[in-house]
Design a protein around this motif. Structure first.
Motif, PDB file in Angstrom:
ATOM      1  N   LEU A   6       0.828  -1.214   0.000  1.00 21.59           N
ATOM      2  CA  LEU A   6       0.000   0.000   0.000  1.00 21.59           C
ATOM      3  C   LEU A   6       0.857   1.257   0.000  1.00 21.59           C
ATOM      4  CD1 LEU A   6      -3.020  -0.783   2.363  1.00 21.59           C
ATOM      5  CD2 LEU A   6      -3.068  -0.341  -0.099  1.00 21.59           C
ATOM      6  N   SER A   7       1.977   1.222   0.705  1.00 19.78           N
ATOM      7  CA  SER A   7       2.875   2.386   0.708  1.00 19.78           C
ATOM      8  C   SER A   7       3.470   2.608  -0.678  1.00 19.78           C
ATOM      9  CB  SER A   7       3.997   2.191   1.734  1.00 19.78           C
ATOM     10  OG  SER A   7       3.472   2.158   3.044  1.00 19.78           O
ATOM     11  N   CYS A   8       3.859   1.516  -1.339  1.00 25.50           N
ATOM     12  CA  CYS A   8       4.361   1.625  -2.716  1.00 25.50           C
ATOM     13  C   CYS A   8       3.262   2.141  -3.642  1.00 25.50           C
ATOM     14  CB  CYS A   8       4.874   0.281  -3.203  1.00 25.50           C
ATOM     15  SG  CYS A   8       6.354  -0.316  -2.357  1.00 25.50           S
ATOM     16  N   HIS A   9       2.038   1.661  -3.422  1.00 32.46           N
ATOM     17  CA  HIS A   9       0.907   2.143  -4.211  1.00 32.46           C
ATOM     18  C   HIS A   9       0.698   3.643  -4.020  1.00 32.46           C
ATOM     19  CE1 HIS A   9      -3.349   3.443  -3.937  1.00 32.46           C
ATOM     20  NE2 HIS A   9      -3.408   2.932  -5.148  1.00 32.46           N
ATOM     21  N   ASP A  10       0.777   4.103  -2.766  1.00 32.18           N
ATOM     22  CA  ASP A  10       0.592   5.531  -2.484  1.00 32.18           C
ATOM     23  C   ASP A  10       1.702   6.363  -3.113  1.00 32.18           C
ATOM     24  OD1 ASP A  10      -1.723   5.051  -1.055  1.00 32.18           O
ATOM     25  OD2 ASP A  10      -0.684   4.867   0.864  1.00 32.18           O
ATOM     26  N   ALA A  11       2.922   5.825  -3.111  1.00 27.92           N
ATOM     27  CA  ALA A  11       4.037   6.543  -3.733  1.00 27.92           C
ATOM     28  C   ALA A  11       3.828   6.665  -5.242  1.00 27.92           C
ATOM     29  CB  ALA A  11       5.353   5.824  -3.427  1.00 27.92           C
ATOM     30  N   ILE A  12       3.368   5.589  -5.883  1.00 30.98           N
ATOM     31  CA  ILE A  12       3.087   5.635  -7.323  1.00 30.98           C
ATOM     32  C   ILE A  12       1.956   6.620  -7.605  1.00 30.98           C
ATOM     33  CG2 ILE A  12       2.212   4.295  -9.284  1.00 30.98           C
ATOM     34  CD1 ILE A  12       3.683   1.878  -8.128  1.00 30.98           C
ATOM     35  N   SER A  13       0.929   6.608  -6.753  1.00 33.49           N
ATOM     36  CA  SER A  13      -0.188   7.542  -6.923  1.00 33.49           C
ATOM     37  C   SER A  13       0.288   8.987  -6.803  1.00 33.49           C
ATOM     38  CB  SER A  13      -1.274   7.256  -5.881  1.00 33.49           C
ATOM     39  OG  SER A  13      -1.814   5.967  -6.053  1.00 33.49           O
ATOM     40  N   LYS A  14       1.173   9.240  -5.855  1.00 28.16           N
ATOM     41  CA  LYS A  14       1.716  10.590  -5.684  1.00 28.16           C
ATOM     42  C   LYS A  14       2.510  10.998  -6.926  1.00 28.16           C
ATOM     43  CE  LYS A  14       4.599  13.329  -2.514  1.00 28.16           C
ATOM     44  NZ  LYS A  14       3.594  14.383  -2.248  1.00 28.16           N
ATOM     45  N   VAL A  28       6.710   3.502   8.144  1.00 32.95           N
ATOM     46  CA  VAL A  28       8.151   3.373   7.916  1.00 32.95           C
ATOM     47  C   VAL A  28       8.432   3.400   6.420  1.00 32.95           C
ATOM     48  CG1 VAL A  28      10.177   1.920   8.246  1.00 32.95           C
ATOM     49  CG2 VAL A  28       8.438   2.072  10.050  1.00 32.95           C
ATOM     50  N   TRP A  29       7.668   2.606   5.673  1.00 33.42           N
ATOM     51  CA  TRP A  29       7.845   2.580   4.219  1.00 33.42           C
ATOM     52  C   TRP A  29       7.564   3.948   3.605  1.00 33.42           C
ATOM     53  CZ3 TRP A  29      10.267  -1.238   1.923  1.00 33.42           C
ATOM     54  CH2 TRP A  29      10.273  -2.500   2.504  1.00 33.42           C
ATOM     55  N   ALA A  30       6.534   4.622   4.087  1.00 35.88           N
ATOM     56  CA  ALA A  30       6.183   5.941   3.550  1.00 35.88           C
ATOM     57  C   ALA A  30       7.298   6.948   3.794  1.00 35.88           C
ATOM     58  CB  ALA A  30       4.888   6.440   4.187  1.00 35.88           C
ATOM     59  N   THR A  31       7.910   6.869   4.972  1.00 34.46           N
ATOM     60  CA  THR A  31       9.014   7.783   5.282  1.00 34.46           C
ATOM     61  C   THR A  31      10.210   7.516   4.373  1.00 34.46           C
ATOM     62  OG1 THR A  31       8.306   7.903   7.594  1.00 34.46           O
ATOM     63  CG2 THR A  31      10.565   8.592   7.099  1.00 34.46           C
ATOM     64  N   VAL A  32      10.540   6.234   4.206  1.00 36.91           N
ATOM     65  CA  VAL A  32      11.685   5.857   3.366  1.00 36.91           C
ATOM     66  C   VAL A  32      11.443   6.258   1.912  1.00 36.91           C
ATOM     67  CG1 VAL A  32      13.009   3.922   2.452  1.00 36.91           C
ATOM     68  CG2 VAL A  32      12.422   4.003   4.886  1.00 36.91           C
ATOM     69  N   LEU A  33      10.269   5.924   1.378  1.00 34.62           N
ATOM     70  CA  LEU A  33       9.956   6.240  -0.012  1.00 34.62           C
ATOM     71  C   LEU A  33       9.875   7.745  -0.240  1.00 34.62           C
ATOM     72  CD1 LEU A  33       7.238   3.501  -0.655  1.00 34.62           C
ATOM     73  CD2 LEU A  33       9.521   3.603  -1.677  1.00 34.62           C
ATOM     74  N   GLY A  34       9.278   8.452   0.715  1.00 38.86           N
ATOM     75  CA  GLY A  34       9.195   9.911   0.588  1.00 38.86           C
ATOM     76  C   GLY A  34      10.557  10.564   0.538  1.00 38.86           C
ATOM     77  N   TYR A  35      11.485  10.029   1.325  1.00 40.18           N
ATOM     78  CA  TYR A  35      12.836  10.599   1.338  1.00 40.18           C
ATOM     79  C   TYR A  35      13.609  10.226   0.073  1.00 40.18           C
ATOM     80  CZ  TYR A  35      17.658  11.487   2.654  1.00 40.18           C
ATOM     81  OH  TYR A  35      18.960  11.926   2.660  1.00 40.18           O
ATOM     82  N   LEU A  36      13.536   8.958  -0.331  1.00 42.94           N
ATOM     83  CA  LEU A  36      14.312   8.497  -1.486  1.00 42.94           C
ATOM     84  C   LEU A  36      13.830   9.123  -2.797  1.00 42.94           C
ATOM     85  CD1 LEU A  36      14.741   4.684  -0.683  1.00 42.94           C
ATOM     86  CD2 LEU A  36      16.435   6.511  -0.439  1.00 42.94           C
ATOM     87  N   ILE A  37      12.517   9.308  -2.938  1.00 48.16           N
ATOM     88  CA  ILE A  37      11.968   9.786  -4.214  1.00 48.16           C
ATOM     89  C   ILE A  37      11.859  11.301  -4.266  1.00 48.16           C
ATOM     90  CG2 ILE A  37       9.981   9.665  -5.785  1.00 48.16           C
ATOM     91  CD1 ILE A  37       9.388   6.882  -4.584  1.00 48.16           C
ATOM     92  N   TRP A  38      11.363  11.908  -3.181  1.00 48.15           N
ATOM     93  CA  TRP A  38      11.116  13.358  -3.210  1.00 48.15           C
ATOM     94  C   TRP A  38      12.012  14.145  -2.252  1.00 48.15           C
ATOM     95  CZ3 TRP A  38       7.033   9.806  -3.260  1.00 48.15           C
ATOM     96  CH2 TRP A  38       6.303   9.771  -4.444  1.00 48.15           C
TER      97      TRP A  38
END
Length: 294
Positions: A25-33, A251-261
């Motif tokens: 779901l976190s990966c899905h939210d990152a793709i949606s963003k 945790v995943w959202a924090t990691v993905l948010g930092y790595l991508i944006w």
């Protein structure tokens, strides 16, 4: 792989399924963003939901069969679908406007809002321990959005509304589950979201780049897979044991948010998220004790 999974205890399978669902779901939210940076929200939801719908339809066709889609209460299906539409739009809007971890931290207050709304809407009795958890969750949300701060960001109210809509969706799900099958609920809610999103297309639609069709398909696959995993998790393990692992999505959202944006939640968001998660875990613990007591 199947032999390895079958060798695990049901509780372990449930925990693993919930943790994997949180990651998906976190990966899905990152793709949606990512997609929301290029496409209108309505178009994003339409394409994503069509992909989810096709996967769900194939599963039903080759699995349990179309008889599971029988509708026993059109009114309850419609109410649940309306809440599902609102929650979907508000969550996608939240992650598109705010850092991923910040948006999801507030949305994760929905179980606590659900507990509060269960009193007037479901007639459930809420004791002092549940009210303490609800108050804690509300405090965590206030810490994150800081409404008295002169620099208050009004966009933070969007995930608050998303959390409320999610709670209403879950209440509607509880009510409708008495007469409708889970796959019927999921299928017709998907149809409703596709229909609502399609109505927005004439007012804002962009030509989709070929590579983004792949992203839409992946988002749909991740979304439907995560929901199946959560259903499987709660079937294999006690909710009080498996549900806390849903919070690993932060945790995943924090990691993905930092790595991508390059976005990191500020200290207030971290503090508020910890309060919300702690309140949610306390609520789950009390629910488990209450169920054992009864």
């Amino acid at each position: 792989m199947r032999k390895f999974i079958s060798g695990l205890s049901p509780q372990t399978q449930g925990i693993a399924a919930m943790a994997l669902a949180a990651a998906l779901l976190s990966c899905h939210d990152a793709i949606s963003k990512h997609l929301a940076e290029s496409y209108p929200i309505g178009q994003l939801i339409f394409y994503r939901q069509v992909c989810s719908f096709l996967i769900l339809a194939i599963y039903i066709g080759v699995g349990p069969g179309w008889s599971v889609l029988t509708v026993n209460s059109v009114r309850r299906q419609a109410v649940r679908a309306a809440a599902f539409i609102a929650a979907t739009v508000l969550i996608i809007t939240s992650v598109s406007l705010l850092p991923l971890a910040t948006a999801l931290s507030v949305v994760f207050a929905s179980p606590l809002i659900l507990a509060a709304l269960s009193v007037p809407l479901l007639g459930e009795r809420v004791g002092p321990h549940r009210w303490l958890a609800i108050l804690g969750g509300f405090t965590g949300v206030l810490v994150i959005i800081r409404p008295i701060d002169p620099a208050f960001n009004w966009l933070l109210l969007v995930p608050v509304c998303a959390a409320i809509a999610s709670a209403l969706r879950d209440i509607a799900t509880r009510l409708i589950s008495r007469t409708e099958k889970p796959l019927s609920i999921l299928f017709w809610s998907n149809v409703a979201v596709i229909g609502a999103a399609a109505c927005t297309l004439p007012f804002g639609m962009k030509l989709v780049a070929p590579v983004d069709f792949g992203w839409f398909a992946i988002a749909g696959l991740l979304n439907i897979s995560a929901h199946f995993l959560m259903i499987y998790s709660l079937r294999m393990a006690d909710a009080a044991l498996a549900a806390p692992f849903r919070y690993t999505a932060l945790v995943w959202a924090t990691v993905l948010g930092y790595l991508i944006w390059g976005q990191m939640p500020d200290a207030w968001t971290f503090v508020g998220a910890v309060i919300i998660v702690a309140s949610g875990l306390y609520l789950l613990m009390r629910e488990k004790r209450a169920s054992h007591g009864s």
